[in-house]
Design an enzyme around this catalytic site. Structure first.
Site, PDB file in Angstrom:
ATOM      1  N   ASP A   1      18.415  21.219  15.416  1.00  0.00           N
ATOM      2  CA  ASP A   1      19.760  21.789  16.139  1.00  0.00           C
ATOM      3  C   ASP A   1      20.887  20.949  15.418  1.00  0.00           C
ATOM      4  OD1 ASP A   1      18.843  23.501  17.899  1.00  0.00           O
ATOM      5  OD2 ASP A   1      18.873  22.071  19.641  1.00  0.00           O
TER       6      ASP A   1
ATOM      7  N   LYS B   1      23.178  25.761  17.520  1.00  0.00           N
ATOM      8  CA  LYS B   1      24.273  26.679  18.456  1.00  0.00           C
ATOM      9  C   LYS B   1      25.520  25.889  18.587  1.00  0.00           C
ATOM     10  CE  LYS B   1      20.190  27.931  21.110  1.00  0.00           C
ATOM     11  NZ  LYS B   1      18.966  27.147  20.766  1.00  0.00           N
TER      12      LYS B   1
END
Length: 412
Positions: A196, A218
């Site tokens: 991530d 994200k």
């Protein structure tokens, strides 16, 4: 002492009598290690530290609450003389010598028949270092070796765990030093790392060159990998015989969708394990000097995701109930919706002067804290150009922290 050269040996003390004379801090350090290897510890001392007394009360050791007697050494396999009286220590060593029992003497190693090394264990390996008259050096060498073993940096790559499967690793708030030792080791053993944006980015640069890195960042209101695609990558790589690390910031199970990934792996028959991480709503305020609880101020704290505003049809948060809470509120992913959340809390009864702290980029080089109140939060966020990631702390603990900050500033 330089002429004394020890012969290293590993003693198997399981179910064997070990006599410790003296109940001070030396005994407090040594006895738990003896218990851990199964020794039957007999302690002889008129007085002991509270921690040692707790071991005796729990039945983990036998405590004779009196001065040492020579007969205490009968049947012993090993002995430790750790009193603050040299004469008593000398008597223990002498009694052990007559019985051919090896004995450590804490106050004078030159008159002992055994020395205690700096000891550590990892994955079935025991590390013991003897540094003559430099115990700090011994401990430092031991720690360096253990760190390398735990992180997988001093073991040849072909010796690492290559079992196919998935490891969910929470990387903590961002500072690479704040990841768990087990998490760092998992990274070094990985064939594939699925990372991530908020995972400690510096650690990615330490990965071996043959490790596949899959970016599933994200971005707020930007490009984002779909969760279903992430699940597919984890399962497919593991089924291909790879050892996969799912690497993310904070803790995988605190608003990290980690359990969705765990369920996907289990449904596919893929082995999956979890390495928890320091969760940012508690860690980040702490790094900024803000306690989430404080005696007489807050007896509870509540962690809330602010990714949906109050009144949103998909929101699961009862903001009226939250407003009635008297403890600390910790808001994650709430920068965009902070003005709406502040209005909801004010409408539910929280006062406009309620202290608020916004800790931006917690644990990272650009960390900063913006202090505000519920009444002024929207204006202050705009003026200070606050951007994610940030943890928003609401409650009187912020006033406690501001008092500390103000006092430090006054001292200059």
């Amino acid at each position: 002492m330089d002429s004394l050269v020890p012969y290293p040996v590993g003693l198997i003390l399981d179910a064997r009598r070990v006599v410790v004379v003296g109940g001070g801090h030396v005994a407090q350090r040594r006895i738990p290690q003896l218990i851990a290897v199964g020794a039957e510890v007999v302690l002889v001392s008129p007085e002991v530290t509270p921690a040692v007394e707790g071991l005796a009360t729990a039945g983990e050791i036998t405590w004779h609450r009196r001065r040492f007697e020579d007969a205490d050494l009968e049947g012993a396999w090993y002995a430790i003389a750790s009193t603050d009286d040299p004469d008593v220590n000398a008597a223990v060593v002498a009694g052990a010598e007559r019985r051919r029992v090896f004995c450590v003497r804490a106050d004078d190693a030159t008159r002992a028949t055994a020395w205690t090394p700096a000891v550590g264990r990892h994955a079935g390996v025991t590390v013991a270092v003897l540094g003559q008259r430099e115990p700090r050096r011994s401990a430092a060498v031991r720690d360096e070796i253990l760190e390398g073993l735990r992180e997988g940096t001093i073991v040849a790559r072909h010796q690492r765990d290559r079992t196919p499967g998935v490891v969910l690793v929470g990387g903590g708030p961002g500072d690479p030093d704040l990841i768990a030792v087990a998490g760092r080791k998992a990274l070094m053993e990985a064939d594939v790392v699925v990372a991530d944006r908020l995972a400690p980015r510096e650690l990615l640069g330490e990965l071996p060159a043959d490790v596949e890195l899959v970016d599933v960042a994200k971005l707020p209101r930007g490009r984002a990998a779909q969760q279903e695609e992430i699940n597919r990558i984890l399962v497919d790589r593991a089924r291909a015989g790879k050892r996969v690390v799912r690497f993310k910031g904070g803790d995988s199970f605190v608003f990290g969708r980690g359990f969705e990934e765990l369920e996907a792996c289990r449904a596919a028959g893929v082995p999956v394990t979890v390495v928890p991480g320091l969760t940012s709503p508690i860690t980040v305020p702490g790094l900024a000097g803000i306690p989430v609880t404080h005696r007489g101020i807050a007896h509870d704290f509540t962690v809330i995701s602010g990714h949906l505003p109050p009144g949103h049809p998909e929101s699961l948060t009862d903001w009226d109930a939250v407003a009635r809470l008297r403890g600390t509120l910790l808001l994650m992913m709430a920068v965009e919706n902070a003005p709406a959340i502040a209005r909801a809390l004010l409408g539910g009864g929280r006062g406009p002067g309620t202290p608020v702290a916004v800790v931006c980029d917690g644990s990272m080089p650009g960390e900063r804290t913006v202090f505000s109140t519920l009444g002024d939060l929207a204006e202050d966020l705009e003026r200070e150009a606050v951007k994610p990631p940030a943890i928003i702390v609401v409650g009187e603990v912020v006033a406690v922290a501001r008092g500390v900050h103000a006092a430090r500033a006054a001292r200059g």
